[in-house]
Design a protein around this motif. Structure first.
Motif, PDB file in Angstrom:
ATOM      1  N   ASP A  71       0.825  -1.214   0.000  1.00 13.79           N
ATOM      2  CA  ASP A  71       0.000   0.000   0.000  1.00 13.79           C
ATOM      3  C   ASP A  71       0.859   1.264   0.000  1.00 13.79           C
ATOM      4  OD1 ASP A  71      -2.455  -1.367   0.032  1.00 13.79           O
ATOM      5  OD2 ASP A  71      -2.324  -1.626   2.203  1.00 13.79           O
ATOM      6  N   THR A  96       5.327  -2.778  -6.072  1.00 21.21           N
ATOM      7  CA  THR A  96       4.032  -3.095  -5.457  1.00 21.21           C
ATOM      8  C   THR A  96       3.534  -4.439  -5.962  1.00 21.21           C
ATOM      9  OG1 THR A  96       3.450  -0.746  -5.292  1.00 21.21           O
ATOM     10  CG2 THR A  96       1.638  -2.329  -5.182  1.00 21.21           C
ATOM     11  N   TYR A 103      -2.613  -6.668  -6.928  1.00 20.48           N
ATOM     12  CA  TYR A 103      -2.940  -5.301  -6.526  1.00 20.48           C
ATOM     13  C   TYR A 103      -3.478  -4.574  -7.760  1.00 20.48           C
ATOM     14  CZ  TYR A 103      -2.479  -1.337  -3.336  1.00 20.48           C
ATOM     15  OH  TYR A 103      -2.720  -0.287  -2.495  1.00 20.48           O
TER      16      TYR A 103
END
Length: 176
Positions: A71, A96, A103
């Motif tokens: 995040d 990420t 994600y």
């Protein structure tokens, strides 16, 4: 004040099964140190206020504490994207996705970043993996752009990015 280390991976492993059974999501940010939670709150407030440079600096501090927080990396990437640092944003979105392959918003923004770097063909491959039923407007725009790219009817990268960014703004809370 002494720092209390939180072993996030162990805690998530132990409580992950309970969360899955209860169908709960992790609401509070978790960090390696108690000190980082305040920095995350500051960064998130700056992010909401669209103070991208300041938020990015705070997120970088958080990354120093926990390099594996998807995040934080995602939000840092959005900040970099918003200030036009597309190569750096690309790296954060890729990191990420290495942490969390599913994600979906990182896929969305990595695709946008590829468009801004004038490589829309790579964006289409990323956007095909994106699925968010809560952001119908974004999904529709991505499908339109992918279809146009596949048919060889492509706008300039700037126009593609503006169209997708407009859909993200219209979707509001449906996109991170």
């Amino acid at each position: 004040m002494s720092e209390k280390k939180i072993n996030k991976s162990r805690r998530n492993f132990l409580f992950g099964a309970v969360r899955r059974v209860k169908n709960e999501k992790l609401d509070e940010p978790t960090a390696s140190t108690a000190e980082a939670i305040d920095t995350i709150k500051e960064a998130n407030a700056l992010y909401v206020d669209q103070k991208w440079e300041e938020a990015r600096d705070k997120y970088k501090e958080c990354i120093d504490c926990d390099k594996n927080d998807a995040d934080i990396r995602y939000r840092c990437g959005v900040c970099l994207y918003k200030v036009g640092k597309y190569r750096q944003a690309k790296l954060e979105f890729e990191r990420t996705l290495r942490i969390n392959r599913e994600y979906k918003d990182a896929l969305l923004y990595l695709g946008l970043t590829m468009v801004r770097l004038e490589r829309p063909e790579k964006a289409a491959a990323l956007w095909k993996q994106y699925f968010n039923p809560q952001a119908v407007v974004v999904q529709r725009e991505l499908n339109l752009q992918i279809g146009m790219m596949e048919e060889g009817i492509m706008d300039s990268p700037g126009l593609i990015a503006q169209a997708v960014e407009g859909a993200i703004l219209e979707a509001g809370d449906g996109v991170g």
